[in-house]
Design a protein around this motif. Sequence first.
Motif, mmCIF file in Angstrom:
data_model
loop_
_atom_site.group_PDB
_atom_site.id
_atom_site.type_symbol
_atom_site.label_atom_id
_atom_site.label_comp_id
_atom_site.label_asym_id
_atom_site.label_seq_id
_atom_site.Cartn_x
_atom_site.Cartn_y
_atom_site.Cartn_z
ATOM 1 N N VAL A 70 7.395 6.235 4.767
ATOM 2 C CA VAL A 70 8.350 5.952 3.965
ATOM 3 C C VAL A 70 8.328 5.044 2.606
ATOM 4 O O VAL A 70 8.601 5.349 1.632
ATOM 5 N N THR A 71 7.482 4.035 3.004
ATOM 6 C CA THR A 71 7.453 2.742 1.653
ATOM 7 C C THR A 71 6.134 2.746 1.311
ATOM 8 O O THR A 71 5.979 2.110 0.091
ATOM 9 N N TYR A 72 5.037 3.232 1.952
ATOM 10 C CA TYR A 72 3.955 2.827 1.183
ATOM 11 C C TYR A 72 3.618 3.412 -0.159
ATOM 12 O O TYR A 72 3.140 2.895 -0.802
ATOM 13 N N LEU A 73 3.717 4.819 -0.166
ATOM 14 C CA LEU A 73 3.398 5.431 -1.328
ATOM 15 C C LEU A 73 4.161 4.777 -2.790
ATOM 16 O O LEU A 73 3.672 4.402 -3.649
ATOM 17 N N PRO A 74 5.546 4.836 -2.322
ATOM 18 C CA PRO A 74 6.276 4.090 -3.550
ATOM 19 C C PRO A 74 5.732 2.679 -3.964
ATOM 20 O O PRO A 74 5.646 2.183 -5.146
ATOM 21 N N GLN A 75 5.558 1.771 -3.106
ATOM 22 C CA GLN A 75 5.259 0.339 -3.206
ATOM 23 C C GLN A 75 3.600 0.496 -3.738
ATOM 24 O O GLN A 75 3.193 -0.264 -4.689
ATOM 25 N N ALA A 76 2.803 1.306 -3.377
ATOM 26 C CA ALA A 76 1.519 1.393 -3.832
ATOM 27 C C ALA A 76 1.472 1.793 -5.420
ATOM 28 O O ALA A 76 0.588 1.308 -6.213
ATOM 29 N N ALA A 77 2.465 2.817 -5.825
ATOM 30 C CA ALA A 77 2.483 3.061 -7.157
ATOM 31 C C ALA A 77 2.941 2.190 -8.090
ATOM 32 O O ALA A 77 2.514 1.980 -9.045
ATOM 33 N N PHE A 78 3.680 1.475 -7.309
ATOM 34 C CA PHE A 78 4.516 0.485 -8.329
ATOM 35 C C PHE A 78 3.565 -0.932 -8.384
ATOM 36 O O PHE A 78 3.478 -1.533 -9.460
#
Length: 284
Positions: A70-78
């Motif tokens: 749930v959180t890896y891709l959004p945080q990596a993009a940010f």
Amino acid sequence: MSEKVKETAREEVEKLRALTVDAARSTAYLYPLKGIAYFFTHRSLWKPLTAKLAPTMTLGVGVTTFMFAVTYLPQAAFLAIFNGPLAALTSILLVLSESSTIFTVLSKNFFIEEALLDTFDGTLLTRSQTELVSQGRDVKAGSDPIGKLGKLAKKPFARFAPKAIIRYFMYLPLNFIPVIGTALFIILQGRRTGPVAHTRYFQLKGMSASQKDKYVEDRKAAYTSFGVVATLLEMVPFAGIFFSFTNTVGAALWAADLEQRSNTAPSLRAQAAAAEGQSTGVQR
């Protein structure tokens, strides 16, 4: 103004250098590793872990899997905005840290609180600290350190404080700074984790809140170095539960060594005083 900035920077660097030297001299950072070795060579200490292994492993796998999904891709993009190509690595560390924090909150409050307490006290008994353990619970006769643990007088592990989770999220933005920010984040987490590992020891010693704070402040480099290594170990995916127990063993080993040193010092002083008295008598 520029001279003031340079002077402040020099002072901070000097403080950091002094803390690093103190941490290295204390060797406290070795105790989490000693805990792993001691745990493996003392099978009797496995009982609290094995009793709670199934539910906590299920919880750990579930939390870590959910957080990465749930959180890896959004945080990596940010984080890519701030860290560039390093975002892939720093995001992994960030998600592992978040998963570890959530897992620690849930497991220590609902699954392994008493198991960790038994592990700490049982380790102290293997180091002949029966008198110290008896300050917090009944100690029965026998050869099995875990089997000797009787009724608790007090439970030292407090429920998770909202202040701790608030502080955790306050530190999260540090991860926006490439490499150094993540390192600072782990150090700050370690600074909190170190003293928490000795909560039971402080209780068994009968320390007040002010005494505990002074004791930790006098040894802040040692506690931070212990906490950093312990934090890194508990961030390992799926193995965090195991390292929670070995870190507890390491903290108990450290406490036992502190007790032995404090008991040896008065004895050595008494011997020195006696020797000095005999010397004076001979001279007369």
